[in-house]
Every structure is written in C-alpha cells, then in structure tokens.
Design a protein around this motif. Sequence first.
Motif, PDB file in Angstrom:
ATOM      1  N   THR A  81      10.725  69.996 113.246  1.00  0.00           N
ATOM      2  CA  THR A  81      10.333  69.320 112.004  1.00  0.00           C
ATOM      3  C   THR A  81      11.554  69.029 111.142  1.00  0.00           C
ATOM      4  O   THR A  81      12.349  69.932 110.866  1.00  0.00           O
ATOM      5  CB  THR A  81       9.349  70.190 111.200  1.00  0.00           C
ATOM      6  N   GLU A  82      11.698  67.776 110.715  1.00  0.00           N
ATOM      7  CA  GLU A  82      12.773  67.374 109.816  1.00  0.00           C
ATOM      8  C   GLU A  82      12.187  67.049 108.445  1.00  0.00           C
ATOM      9  O   GLU A  82      11.194  66.335 108.347  1.00  0.00           O
ATOM     10  CB  GLU A  82      13.509  66.145 110.350  1.00  0.00           C
ATOM     11  N   VAL A  83      12.809  67.600 107.418  1.00  0.00           N
ATOM     12  CA  VAL A  83      12.408  67.304 106.042  1.00  0.00           C
ATOM     13  C   VAL A  83      13.500  66.464 105.391  1.00  0.00           C
ATOM     14  O   VAL A  83      14.638  66.922 105.236  1.00  0.00           O
ATOM     15  CB  VAL A  83      12.185  68.592 105.232  1.00  0.00           C
ATOM     16  N   ALA A 230       1.035  72.810 112.980  1.00  0.00           N
ATOM     17  CA  ALA A 230       1.770  71.860 112.133  1.00  0.00           C
ATOM     18  C   ALA A 230       1.913  72.394 110.718  1.00  0.00           C
ATOM     19  O   ALA A 230       2.915  72.131 110.032  1.00  0.00           O
ATOM     20  CB  ALA A 230       1.050  70.506 112.106  1.00  0.00           C
ATOM     21  N   PHE A 231       0.936  73.181 110.275  1.00  0.00           N
ATOM     22  CA  PHE A 231       0.912  73.613 108.879  1.00  0.00           C
ATOM     23  C   PHE A 231       1.896  74.756 108.615  1.00  0.00           C
ATOM     24  O   PHE A 231       2.525  74.794 107.563  1.00  0.00           O
ATOM     25  CB  PHE A 231      -0.522  73.998 108.497  1.00  0.00           C
ATOM     26  N   THR A 232       2.027  75.661 109.558  1.00  0.00           N
ATOM     27  CA  THR A 232       3.057  76.689 109.376  1.00  0.00           C
ATOM     28  C   THR A 232       4.449  76.102 109.587  1.00  0.00           C
ATOM     29  O   THR A 232       5.422  76.526 108.958  1.00  0.00           O
ATOM     30  CB  THR A 232       2.824  77.882 110.331  1.00  0.00           C
ATOM     31  N   ALA A 233       4.553  75.088 110.439  1.00  0.00           N
ATOM     32  CA  ALA A 233       5.848  74.438 110.676  1.00  0.00           C
ATOM     33  C   ALA A 233       6.360  73.767 109.407  1.00  0.00           C
ATOM     34  O   ALA A 233       7.527  73.931 109.027  1.00  0.00           O
ATOM     35  CB  ALA A 233       5.734  73.425 111.812  1.00  0.00           C
ATOM     36  N   ILE A 234       5.503  73.011 108.730  1.00  0.00           N
ATOM     37  CA  ILE A 234       5.947  72.312 107.526  1.00  0.00           C
ATOM     38  C   ILE A 234       6.160  73.286 106.380  1.00  0.00           C
ATOM     39  O   ILE A 234       7.039  73.088 105.531  1.00  0.00           O
ATOM     40  CB  ILE A 234       4.940  71.199 107.133  1.00  0.00           C
ATOM     41  N   SER A 235       5.392  74.362 106.345  1.00  0.00           N
ATOM     42  CA  SER A 235       5.570  75.370 105.293  1.00  0.00           C
ATOM     43  C   SER A 235       6.948  76.015 105.400  1.00  0.00           C
ATOM     44  O   SER A 235       7.665  76.164 104.402  1.00  0.00           O
ATOM     45  CB  SER A 235       4.472  76.427 105.385  1.00  0.00           C
ATOM     46  N   GLN A 236       7.328  76.398 106.609  1.00  0.00           N
ATOM     47  CA  GLN A 236       8.638  77.017 106.819  1.00  0.00           C
ATOM     48  C   GLN A 236       9.771  76.005 106.613  1.00  0.00           C
ATOM     49  O   GLN A 236      10.801  76.323 106.012  1.00  0.00           O
ATOM     50  CB  GLN A 236       8.716  77.604 108.222  1.00  0.00           C
ATOM     51  N   GLN A 494       1.054  79.915 114.025  1.00  0.00           N
ATOM     52  CA  GLN A 494      -0.254  79.305 113.816  1.00  0.00           C
ATOM     53  C   GLN A 494      -0.419  78.782 112.398  1.00  0.00           C
ATOM     54  O   GLN A 494       0.346  77.969 111.950  1.00  0.00           O
ATOM     55  CB  GLN A 494      -1.366  80.308 114.162  1.00  0.00           C
ATOM     56  N   LEU A 495      -1.397  79.340 111.657  1.00  0.00           N
ATOM     57  CA  LEU A 495      -1.763  78.803 110.350  1.00  0.00           C
ATOM     58  C   LEU A 495      -1.181  79.645 109.218  1.00  0.00           C
ATOM     59  O   LEU A 495      -1.658  79.587 108.093  1.00  0.00           O
ATOM     60  CB  LEU A 495      -3.295  78.751 110.246  1.00  0.00           C
ATOM     61  N   ASN A 496      -0.173  80.450 109.514  1.00  0.00           N
ATOM     62  CA  ASN A 496       0.397  81.349 108.507  1.00  0.00           C
ATOM     63  C   ASN A 496       1.435  80.623 107.658  1.00  0.00           C
ATOM     64  O   ASN A 496       2.541  80.360 108.105  1.00  0.00           O
ATOM     65  CB  ASN A 496       1.050  82.557 109.189  1.00  0.00           C
ATOM     66  N   THR A 497       1.081  80.304 106.425  1.00  0.00           N
ATOM     67  CA  THR A 497       2.019  79.642 105.528  1.00  0.00           C
ATOM     68  C   THR A 497       2.885  80.682 104.825  1.00  0.00           C
ATOM     69  O   THR A 497       2.556  81.867 104.772  1.00  0.00           O
ATOM     70  CB  THR A 497       1.282  78.806 104.476  1.00  0.00           C
ATOM     71  N   VAL A 498       3.991  80.229 104.267  1.00  0.00           N
ATOM     72  CA  VAL A 498       4.905  81.119 103.546  1.00  0.00           C
ATOM     73  C   VAL A 498       4.192  81.763 102.368  1.00  0.00           C
ATOM     74  O   VAL A 498       4.309  82.976 102.132  1.00  0.00           O
ATOM     75  CB  VAL A 498       6.146  80.332 103.081  1.00  0.00           C
ATOM     76  N   SER A 499       3.417  80.986 101.627  1.00  0.00           N
ATOM     77  CA  SER A 499       2.713  81.511 100.451  1.00  0.00           C
ATOM     78  C   SER A 499       1.690  82.579 100.830  1.00  0.00           C
ATOM     79  O   SER A 499       1.562  83.594 100.146  1.00  0.00           O
ATOM     80  CB  SER A 499       2.021  80.372  99.695  1.00  0.00           C
ATOM     81  N   ASP A 500       0.961  82.348 101.917  1.00  0.00           N
ATOM     82  CA  ASP A 500      -0.053  83.320 102.346  1.00  0.00           C
ATOM     83  C   ASP A 500       0.601  84.639 102.742  1.00  0.00           C
ATOM     84  O   ASP A 500       0.102  85.722 102.401  1.00  0.00           O
ATOM     85  CB  ASP A 500      -0.856  82.762 103.523  1.00  0.00           C
ATOM     86  N   ILE A 501       1.716  84.575 103.466  1.00  0.00           N
ATOM     87  CA  ILE A 501       2.387  85.800 103.888  1.00  0.00           C
ATOM     88  C   ILE A 501       2.947  86.545 102.683  1.00  0.00           C
ATOM     89  O   ILE A 501       2.825  87.774 102.582  1.00  0.00           O
ATOM     90  CB  ILE A 501       3.501  85.504 104.906  1.00  0.00           C
ATOM     91  N   LEU A 502       3.531  85.826 101.737  1.00  0.00           N
ATOM     92  CA  LEU A 502       4.061  86.474 100.529  1.00  0.00           C
ATOM     93  C   LEU A 502       2.956  87.162  99.743  1.00  0.00           C
ATOM     94  O   LEU A 502       3.135  88.275  99.237  1.00  0.00           O
ATOM     95  CB  LEU A 502       4.761  85.441  99.644  1.00  0.00           C
ATOM     96  N   THR A 503       1.803  86.520  99.656  1.00  0.00           N
ATOM     97  CA  THR A 503       0.666  87.126  98.952  1.00  0.00           C
ATOM     98  C   THR A 503       0.209  88.394  99.657  1.00  0.00           C
ATOM     99  O   THR A 503      -0.065  89.421  99.015  1.00  0.00           O
ATOM    100  CB  THR A 503      -0.505  86.129  98.866  1.00  0.00           C
ATOM    101  N   CYS A 504       0.143  88.343 100.991  1.00  0.00           N
ATOM    102  CA  CYS A 504      -0.320  89.508 101.752  1.00  0.00           C
ATOM    103  C   CYS A 504       0.711  90.633 101.751  1.00  0.00           C
ATOM    104  O   CYS A 504       0.338  91.806 101.784  1.00  0.00           O
ATOM    105  CB  CYS A 504      -0.648  89.095 103.186  1.00  0.00           C
TER     106      CYS A 504
END
Length: 610
Positions: A81-83, A230-236, A494-504
């Motif tokens: 993924t390129e941003v 795709a969602f964890t990829a773009i989050s990271q 998978q579906l683990n976003t940065v925000s979700d992991i930080l919250t957990c």
Amino acid sequence: MSSTREKRELYEAKQRAVKYYNENGVPKKIEEIMNSMFYDNPPDVYGYLSKYFESLAKPPTVSKITARQAYDSKGQPTVQTEVHGTVKNEDKLLYTHVSSTTNSSLLDNVRVEEREVDDQQRQENISAAINILNSDINNRIHATDPTQQDEVDRVIMKLYEELKVIEDERLAKEAEEMIKEDGESSHREDDKASVASGKKGKNSAKKGKSQTAVYVPDEPKEKLLCGSNAFTAISQATCCAASQVKHIDIYQHVACLRHGQIPEKFSVPLPMVTIIQSGRAAPGKLNCVKEFMVIPKHDMPLKKSMTYIQQIYNYVAKQFFAKGGTATKLVNDIGAMCPTFDKAEQGLDLLQEAITNCGLTAGEDFFIGLNCAGPEMFDYDPVPMAGKSDKVANFPGQDMHKEKGKYEVMVGIAKVADDLVEFWCDLLTRYPSIIAIIDPMRKQEEEHWMRLCDRISDRCLVIGSRAYHRPGLLKDEELTDNFKSSGIAFKLEQLNTVSDILTCVKKMEEDDNQIVMSSCQGETTDTFLADFAVGVNARFIKVGAPVRGERTVQINRLLQIEEQLEMKDKLKPLEPNAFPHIAPPPLPEPEEGEGEAQTEEEAKKDGKKK
C-alpha cells in the motif's frame, strides 16, 4: 489613457495583495519571526526561517492511495500500500507499507485439497483488498489528515460496515433463489442423507469404545468480508505516513496517539524468541507445546540478550546436527527447528541445557515461554464430508483425532479439561523457569481456565491469544470475572486497525494484563511491528526465531531504537516481572430459603447415618 489604465490596474493589484497578505497574517508573522530571529541569532538564518514557516503550513492531506500485489516471506500474495499526500502544495509519496499475511487456520500437515482451497481463498482476498484500496478507500480518505488516526479508522470502518451489508444482502438473495430453484428435490436429498447418517451413527456407536467427554463447542468463526485485510493495511500505512509528515519515528507517533503526547522515556519490550517448534503438525508424538521460547530477564539490555539468544539457538542446532545430521537443522516458516519430540520434557531439558551452556542460570537470567495452542490439540466432534463418507471435516486439518471432546497432549494420550489443569500444574512445578504459557486450553473451558490461573498465576503468566475476539469486537465487550488472563497477544492482521488495538491495549492493561505484540506466519521486511510494540509500551514482542530476514529485521529495528534511546538518555528500564494472582469468581450466594432447605436436608442425611 493607457498609462492611466495601467496605474489603476497596478493600484488595484496592490490593494488585492495587501488584502491577501493581511487575511493570511503574512506581515505580522514576518515581523514576529524577524524580531525573534534577531535575538536568537541562529547560525543558519534561512533554515531558521524555513522551520518557522513550515510550522505555519497547512497540514498534509492524503491525495491518493495506490495498492498492488506483493509477496510475504512464504511467497504468499499480500498487499503493498502506497500513501500519497499533498505537502506544502506538492504531491509526494509519504509511505509504502507491505502487510504481513493472516495466519491460516490450517495446520502444516493438512491434505493437499484443503491447502489448495486455502490458497485460492487467500488469492481472492488479496485481489478484493487491492480493489477496495484503489477504489472505495481511496475515495473515502481523500483529503483527510493522516495524523488524525481515529478519524481515518472511523471512516474506513464505516465503509467496511456498508460493504458488509451489501454483501450480506447479496448472499441472502442468492440463497433465496437457490431455495426456490431446488424446491422439493433438495428436501428429498436431505431426507436420504439423514437416513444414511442415522444408520451409520448406530454402527459407529456400537464400535466406539472410548469415553466421550462433554464439551462446549467453539463459537462459529466470524465471517469477514472478502478483502477485509485492506482495512488493516490502510490503517497501518496511514499511521506510518503520519510519522513521516511529523518528522518523527513511528514508535513516537504511536506513543503520541496513545498518550496524547510523546512520552519523556520509552522501554524496549522483552523478546519472546522461538527456538523449537513442535505441536500437532510437527513430527513426533508431542502435541501440547507448539513453540518453545526463551525470554531474557527484565534488566538485560536487548543487545546483550540477543547475543545469548543466538548462542542458545546455535547450541540447540548443534545438538540436533550431532544426533540426526543436516536434516535436523532445517527450519520452518518462522525460523524454528522442528525435531521429533514425544514429550514436552525433551524440549524443556534441552533449552535449560543450552542456557546453562552460556554460563547463565535458567529461571534467573533467562526464562522459558510455551505457546500451547490449546485449540489445536483439542479433539472436535467429527462431521462427515460431503461426498466422502470415509473422511471427516471438523476443525481444519484435524480429521486425525481419536477421542473427541478431549485434549490430545500426546499422540494416544487424551485428557479432559480437569486432567489438563493437573498436567500443566505438574509441568510448571517441575520446571519453575517457565514464566509464560499462551493458550493452555480453549476459552470455552473458562471454569478450568480460571482454576488453572488460580494455581499458577502467582509464578507464571497465562496469556490469551485465540482466547479473545479480535480488537474490533473486544473493545466493546465487557470484561468479567468469569474469564481473566495475565496477558494478551495482539497481531497486526485482518480487520485490526491501529485505533482498535490502542483502545484494547489500554483496556487490557487496566485489567492487569501484560501486552504481547506478536508477528504473523507470513511476515514481510516491514518493521512496523517493532515500532508499534515500543510505542504501545508492550511488555513482550513475539517475533519467531532469531533467523530469517523477516524475523531478524524486527530485532534489528529494536536494537536501533534501543541505541537511539540510550544516546538521548530516554531509555526507561523495565520493571521486574509481575505475576498478579487470578482467583476464580466467588460462588453465587444461595437464594432466600434455599440455604435453609439445604441445611435441613443435610441434617436428615446425618440422622439416617447415625
């Protein structure tokens, strides 16, 4: 006339310029910086001015997302993924991130047919993820600020829910159409199948001699949208891009996301390094230990501990080579050696011997951790495969089980949950150097899990990995006293976003859990995991073996971070290992009148005995 018109146009242009500069506060800002620069007297005048005006620039925004297929350490397809972002009026490539691939639920020794199906599903997921990134996600996060991680994750997860609803509606519609087309024929086939299975069930009941344990079945596996990675990829990738535009390291940005500001000091997590891998998929009879890991003591610098870990690894490799030749030194996908073990004691004795050979003391200088992978050694109820009456399909790749409802700790030796508790307690009593076990059993045996914690949590961390739901679900779940652990392992998949992991992470730390950041089976050379572990202040980082490029790259990044922190006097030493006691929840109080009835009944029994 022309000169008059030119003078008027020049005057109007000057007025517009004055208005434009005043609206943007240019004269005032120039006056401020000129005055401050005179007193500061910087050696680099234009660098000083550049830094000042850069701080006044508009925040960078995401301009484009580009995704393509790449490959992980196992040669499996993954997502690159390129941003791209608009920074100071210029479009730039902010960051390129290559995602690790999701751990397969299949064991290494499954049938070729199962592996082919799994590979096909993986390819479909990657293709769908790339399509989602290049279209929907690209459109949704266009012009967003990459430093606002919560907002980015909120937008992409809202998109996920929308796409999931559309997909569910499509599947429901297809199911209705199939039911209409099949009609009565499907009912007749079901009747024939039920009659045949009923007859076969009677025969198998007569032949069966082993005792079947009563057990709680696993929860149905969550059905994720195809392309959900795709969602964890773009989050990271967005998180990494934000650190670039802020000109700070990724671990500093992650820490800022968690604490609201960059902390004064950081700690480097303890490495959990796998030396030997066993378990159901490995040769030998041992099933109850999937990974034998070594862990240095808390106050040993990473640079020093990695030197010892390499010596331990090399010593074990030499022992295997002396006994079985070159083939015994071959490693698996995480770099671990896979010898033929029949008992857990073989691996434990060898690790303790290797630690002693380095001039260290097991249980003081170095410790041992075990990944038990409880769900993998559990015998599930077999279900006949469609069209293959002689084969069964239960837990993926586990159709070789002999006694259902039990834990097959070794081939031919199955234990119910009560016996498994005693098994682990006995092993830890004989090997006090073990300070961490991961997934000793399934979460479904919560009563036995808590009983095990009650007996060993004072000296050993009981860590849950598959025992918990993914962070996106866990963050909204209520933690109860019926199921607790000493630690939890998170994976960036998978579906683990940065925000979700930080919250957990915050949620689980408040519940006295140690944080473990864990690598995946299909890793890449991207070092986000190492930075993330430092940023969230994880206690441990589980990277696999101390070999193979995709594993050592995480260690090398940690060594780099440790050295940088030492030079800046920002390295905070870790506290000694803490083992908070985990007690089972108290028994519910009897309802009113129930206690008196029990007392009278007991009194009657005592009278009869007399």
